[in-house]
Design an enzyme around this catalytic site. Sequence first.
Site, PDB file in Angstrom:
ATOM      1  N   LYS A  22     -72.610  -6.494  24.414  1.00  0.00           N
ATOM      2  CA  LYS A  22     -72.334  -5.460  23.395  1.00  0.00           C
ATOM      3  C   LYS A  22     -72.840  -5.954  22.031  1.00  0.00           C
ATOM      4  O   LYS A  22     -73.513  -5.224  21.311  1.00  0.00           O
ATOM      5  CB  LYS A  22     -70.839  -5.197  23.316  1.00  0.00           C
ATOM      6  CG  LYS A  22     -70.388  -4.454  22.055  1.00  0.00           C
ATOM      7  CD  LYS A  22     -68.902  -4.253  21.979  1.00  0.00           C
ATOM      8  CE  LYS A  22     -68.167  -5.401  21.372  1.00  0.00           C
ATOM      9  NZ  LYS A  22     -68.116  -5.463  19.899  1.00  0.00           N
ATOM     10  N   ASN A  23     -72.506  -7.198  21.691  1.00  0.00           N
ATOM     11  CA  ASN A  23     -72.816  -7.693  20.345  1.00  0.00           C
ATOM     12  C   ASN A  23     -74.282  -8.020  20.134  1.00  0.00           C
ATOM     13  O   ASN A  23     -74.702  -8.262  19.002  1.00  0.00           O
ATOM     14  CB  ASN A  23     -71.924  -8.898  20.009  1.00  0.00           C
ATOM     15  CG  ASN A  23     -70.485  -8.465  19.792  1.00  0.00           C
ATOM     16  OD1 ASN A  23     -70.188  -7.256  19.757  1.00  0.00           O
ATOM     17  ND2 ASN A  23     -69.587  -9.419  19.693  1.00  0.00           N
ATOM     18  N   ARG A  96     -67.416  -0.754  13.253  1.00  0.00           N
ATOM     19  CA  ARG A  96     -67.899  -1.542  12.116  1.00  0.00           C
ATOM     20  C   ARG A  96     -69.326  -2.034  12.326  1.00  0.00           C
ATOM     21  O   ARG A  96     -70.056  -2.243  11.380  1.00  0.00           O
ATOM     22  CB  ARG A  96     -67.001  -2.752  11.915  1.00  0.00           C
ATOM     23  CG  ARG A  96     -65.673  -2.534  11.350  1.00  0.00           C
ATOM     24  CD  ARG A  96     -65.183  -3.851  10.908  1.00  0.00           C
ATOM     25  NE  ARG A  96     -66.037  -4.392   9.863  1.00  0.00           N
ATOM     26  CZ  ARG A  96     -67.135  -5.120  10.069  1.00  0.00           C
ATOM     27  NH1 ARG A  96     -67.512  -5.376  11.301  1.00  0.00           N
ATOM     28  NH2 ARG A  96     -67.835  -5.566   9.067  1.00  0.00           N
ATOM     29  N   CYS A 120     -60.225  -3.656   9.953  1.00  0.00           N
ATOM     30  CA  CYS A 120     -59.771  -3.366  11.319  1.00  0.00           C
ATOM     31  C   CYS A 120     -58.601  -4.309  11.608  1.00  0.00           C
ATOM     32  O   CYS A 120     -58.169  -5.083  10.764  1.00  0.00           O
ATOM     33  CB  CYS A 120     -60.898  -3.564  12.331  1.00  0.00           C
ATOM     34  SG  CYS A 120     -61.402  -5.273  12.463  1.00  0.00           S
ATOM     35  N   ARG A 125     -62.943  -7.479   6.976  1.00  0.00           N
ATOM     36  CA  ARG A 125     -64.325  -7.255   7.370  1.00  0.00           C
ATOM     37  C   ARG A 125     -65.228  -6.892   6.182  1.00  0.00           C
ATOM     38  O   ARG A 125     -65.830  -5.815   6.149  1.00  0.00           O
ATOM     39  CB  ARG A 125     -64.423  -6.214   8.482  1.00  0.00           C
ATOM     40  CG  ARG A 125     -63.449  -6.376   9.623  1.00  0.00           C
ATOM     41  CD  ARG A 125     -63.560  -7.708  10.359  1.00  0.00           C
ATOM     42  NE  ARG A 125     -64.813  -7.894  11.029  1.00  0.00           N
ATOM     43  CZ  ARG A 125     -65.082  -7.438  12.250  1.00  0.00           C
ATOM     44  NH1 ARG A 125     -64.185  -6.732  12.887  1.00  0.00           N
ATOM     45  NH2 ARG A 125     -66.259  -7.671  12.813  1.00  0.00           N
ATOM     46  N   ASP A 128     -69.979  -8.163   1.667  1.00  0.00           N
ATOM     47  CA  ASP A 128     -70.602  -8.669   0.437  1.00  0.00           C
ATOM     48  C   ASP A 128     -71.817  -9.552   0.704  1.00  0.00           C
ATOM     49  O   ASP A 128     -72.814  -9.507  -0.017  1.00  0.00           O
ATOM     50  CB  ASP A 128     -69.565  -9.425  -0.399  1.00  0.00           C
ATOM     51  CG  ASP A 128     -68.928 -10.573   0.381  1.00  0.00           C
ATOM     52  OD1 ASP A 128     -68.441 -10.328   1.496  1.00  0.00           O
ATOM     53  OD2 ASP A 128     -68.944 -11.714  -0.119  1.00  0.00           O
ATOM     54  N   ASP A 319     -64.138 -14.701  19.327  1.00  0.00           N
ATOM     55  CA  ASP A 319     -63.956 -13.570  20.258  1.00  0.00           C
ATOM     56  C   ASP A 319     -63.347 -13.992  21.585  1.00  0.00           C
ATOM     57  O   ASP A 319     -63.045 -13.137  22.410  1.00  0.00           O
ATOM     58  CB  ASP A 319     -65.300 -12.878  20.523  1.00  0.00           C
ATOM     59  CG  ASP A 319     -65.804 -12.162  19.290  1.00  0.00           C
ATOM     60  OD1 ASP A 319     -66.982 -11.764  19.279  1.00  0.00           O
ATOM     61  OD2 ASP A 319     -65.029 -12.029  18.327  1.00  0.00           O
ATOM     62  N   ARG A 411     -64.080  -0.046  24.395  1.00  0.00           N
ATOM     63  CA  ARG A 411     -65.127  -0.266  23.384  1.00  0.00           C
ATOM     64  C   ARG A 411     -66.051  -1.400  23.814  1.00  0.00           C
ATOM     65  O   ARG A 411     -67.230  -1.385  23.496  1.00  0.00           O
ATOM     66  CB  ARG A 411     -64.493  -0.617  22.035  1.00  0.00           C
ATOM     67  CG  ARG A 411     -63.783   0.518  21.352  1.00  0.00           C
ATOM     68  CD  ARG A 411     -63.439   0.151  19.936  1.00  0.00           C
ATOM     69  NE  ARG A 411     -64.609  -0.439  19.279  1.00  0.00           N
ATOM     70  CZ  ARG A 411     -64.528  -1.149  18.147  1.00  0.00           C
ATOM     71  NH1 ARG A 411     -63.371  -1.338  17.564  1.00  0.00           N
ATOM     72  NH2 ARG A 411     -65.614  -1.659  17.597  1.00  0.00           N
TER      73      ARG A 411
HETATM   74  C1  EPZ Z   1     -69.704 -10.237  14.703  1.00  0.00           C
HETATM   75  O1  EPZ Z   1     -69.019  -9.525  13.684  1.00  0.00           O
HETATM   76  C2  EPZ Z   1     -69.146  -9.723  16.023  1.00  0.00           C
HETATM   77  N1  EPZ Z   1     -69.363  -8.288  16.143  1.00  0.00           N
HETATM   78  C3  EPZ Z   1     -67.631  -9.998  16.101  1.00  0.00           C
HETATM   79  O2  EPZ Z   1     -67.190  -9.599  17.402  1.00  0.00           O
HETATM   80  C4  EPZ Z   1     -67.414 -11.498  15.944  1.00  0.00           C
HETATM   81  O3  EPZ Z   1     -66.027 -11.756  15.965  1.00  0.00           O
HETATM   82  C5  EPZ Z   1     -68.024 -11.979  14.626  1.00  0.00           C
HETATM   83  O4  EPZ Z   1     -69.437 -11.643  14.593  1.00  0.00           O
HETATM   84  C6  EPZ Z   1     -67.897 -13.481  14.446  1.00  0.00           C
HETATM   85  O5  EPZ Z   1     -68.525 -14.137  15.512  1.00  0.00           O
HETATM   86  C7  EPZ Z   1     -70.605  -7.836  16.472  1.00  0.00           C
HETATM   87  O6  EPZ Z   1     -71.533  -8.601  16.652  1.00  0.00           O
HETATM   88  C8  EPZ Z   1     -70.756  -6.356  16.624  1.00  0.00           C
HETATM   89  P1  EPZ Z   1     -69.236 -11.995  10.618  1.00  0.00           P
HETATM   90  P2  EPZ Z   1     -69.514  -9.646  12.137  1.00  0.00           P
HETATM   91  O7  EPZ Z   1     -69.968 -11.277   9.559  1.00  0.00           O
HETATM   92  O8  EPZ Z   1     -70.955  -9.940  12.090  1.00  0.00           O
HETATM   93  C9  EPZ Z   1     -66.695 -12.999   6.755  1.00  0.00           C
HETATM   94  C10 EPZ Z   1     -65.900  -8.434  18.968  1.00  0.00           C
HETATM   95  O9  EPZ Z   1     -64.726  -8.606  19.311  1.00  0.00           O
HETATM   96  N2  EPZ Z   1     -67.687 -12.174   6.060  1.00  0.00           N
HETATM   97  O10 EPZ Z   1     -69.939 -13.082  11.367  1.00  0.00           O
HETATM   98  O11 EPZ Z   1     -68.983  -8.467  11.425  1.00  0.00           O
HETATM   99  C11 EPZ Z   1     -65.841 -12.194   7.737  1.00  0.00           C
HETATM  100  O12 EPZ Z   1     -64.729 -11.602   7.084  1.00  0.00           O
HETATM  101  C12 EPZ Z   1     -66.268  -8.503  17.503  1.00  0.00           C
HETATM  102  O13 EPZ Z   1     -66.856  -8.230  19.753  1.00  0.00           O
HETATM  103  C13 EPZ Z   1     -67.653 -12.110   4.670  1.00  0.00           C
HETATM  104  O14 EPZ Z   1     -66.813 -12.700   4.027  1.00  0.00           O
HETATM  105  O15 EPZ Z   1     -68.684 -10.932  11.672  1.00  0.00           O
HETATM  106  C14 EPZ Z   1     -65.431 -13.257   8.716  1.00  0.00           C
HETATM  107  O16 EPZ Z   1     -64.335 -13.978   8.181  1.00  0.00           O
HETATM  108  C15 EPZ Z   1     -65.041  -8.685  16.599  1.00  0.00           C
HETATM  109  N3  EPZ Z   1     -68.592 -11.353   4.040  1.00  0.00           N
HETATM  110  C16 EPZ Z   1     -66.643 -14.181   8.804  1.00  0.00           C
HETATM  111  O17 EPZ Z   1     -67.379 -13.940   7.593  1.00  0.00           O
HETATM  112  C17 EPZ Z   1     -69.571 -10.664   4.723  1.00  0.00           C
HETATM  113  O18 EPZ Z   1     -70.413 -10.002   4.096  1.00  0.00           O
HETATM  114  C18 EPZ Z   1     -67.560 -13.920   9.990  1.00  0.00           C
HETATM  115  O19 EPZ Z   1     -67.868 -12.544   9.996  1.00  0.00           O
HETATM  116  C19 EPZ Z   1     -69.581 -10.739   6.139  1.00  0.00           C
HETATM  117  C20 EPZ Z   1     -68.630 -11.505   6.794  1.00  0.00           C
END
Ligand code: EPZ
Length: 436
Positions: A22-23, A96, A120, A125, A128, A319, A411
């Site tokens: 999915k990801n 998202r 969520c 999420r 920035d 995850d 999902r």
């Molecule tokens: C991806 O989300 C995955 N989703 C998530 O899987 C996964 O948990 C996550 O990566 C971390 O591995 C998809 O790929 C669709 P991040 P993403 O940006 O890219 C912070 C699932 O269950 N952050 O890597 O949205 C954020 O808050 C889902 O399949 C900022 O601060 O996650 C988090 O603490 C859930 N600013 C950390 O970074 C930003 O602009 C990692 O988030 C972006 C993120």
Amino acid sequence: MDVFEIQGGVRLNGSIRVNGSKNSALPLLAACLLTDQPITLSDVPELLDTSNMLRLIDELGCQRVDDKPDRASGMTFQTLDTTNHHARYDIVKTMRGSICVLGPLLAARGRARVAMPGGCAIGQRPVDLHLRGLEALGATIELDSGDIVATAPAGGLKGSRLFLGGAFGSTVLGTANVMSAATLAKGQTIIESAACEPEIVDLAKLLVQMGAKISGAGSPRITIQGVDSLSGAQHTVMPDRIEAGTFMCAAAITNSDITLENCPLDALMALTNTLQQVGVDIQPADQTDPMRLTARITSARVLQPAVITTQPHPGFPTDLQAQMIALLCIADGHSVVTEKIFPERFMHLAELQRMGAMVFRQGPTAIISGVRQLVGAPVMASDLRASACLVLAGLAAQGTTTIHRVYHLDRGYEKLEERLAALGAKIVRKTDPNQD
Ligand code: EPZ
């Protein structure tokens, strides 16, 4: 809304194929917006999230152009209309991951309007880092009534050296957005502190097939040399490492002997390292392609506790945190799990307590004291991976577990109850009598 009803205590047996990721599928589908040539993607999983992404890119002018009866043999997409560049809130709010159309739209059309994704169950999420990365390529970013409005300069995006790390480390979809946009920017882009997740490597493989010039994907530094345009390509989505890890935990928690096919073992070393310490044996049947192996999973009757901290890849994946906690609930001792990526990602603990688990939260850390047996109970799913955790607990618990709001599961897991039932699990989907 549907519920799952599980009679626990049944050992599983047989083999199960791991579906496409999915990801990985979400950013791959978004990448189809980068060209007006046809892109064929195979092994796109049949999920709520991927169906929403198909709806979103269709609205953005990228339509499915094959006439195949199903998705199995691949779907072909082509961007035929570039007039609409607005990813509407009512699609983005359901998923998202829609944010990953921002970079491709901006690069291909010079402008993009994408609703700010909300928070969520697992955290705020923020995006920035995505926005800062695109600004480094010369984009102007404004917020208008809840939408991100991104505009490229008249001459197009311009490559630059940028740092994409944040307080919680790298960003997966942020890296996908910036890497995708940089393929059509003028000059060279260097992304420092890029996400190293296997899904980024999979996306880079498709982009390179489309004619992009990318090196370093999978490492913290990715270099992209911009090109004028991208061509069509064919690509098979990598296997879903989180689904594979979930099935490994299912085998372990029920003391079963199952075989996984199409298993991306090479992308799961942090998990398999922990599982082996806990007493789970993972035997690859062959060494042909370490990303698409057949692997046999068995476990000791008595599992050992573990100390885990979730980290960006190659660390222990956030995850799989909830699924691992379900397993540690019946380990022989005390375990400690610290969540460094989404510190609020513990909605599953209260539901596990309803099943007799001895789990306690101290800020970003969960402390688990193993019990001999979980007891079935009605529980509530809250987010995708917390729901998977409750399914695992239900498979091991004595008696009946009813999981409410399983749309969370749909999902990210295709026909999970049917595939587990094929392994011998006593699990059925029912309509919720109370329709809560
Ligand atoms: C991806 O989300 C995955 N989703 C998530 O899987 C996964 O948990 C996550 O990566 C971390 O591995 C998809 O790929 C669709 P991040 P993403 O940006 O890219 C912070 C699932 O269950 N952050 O890597 O949205 C954020 O808050 C889902 O399949 C900022 O601060 O996650 C988090 O603490 C859930 N600013 C950390 O970074 C930003 O602009 C990692 O988030 C972006 C993120």
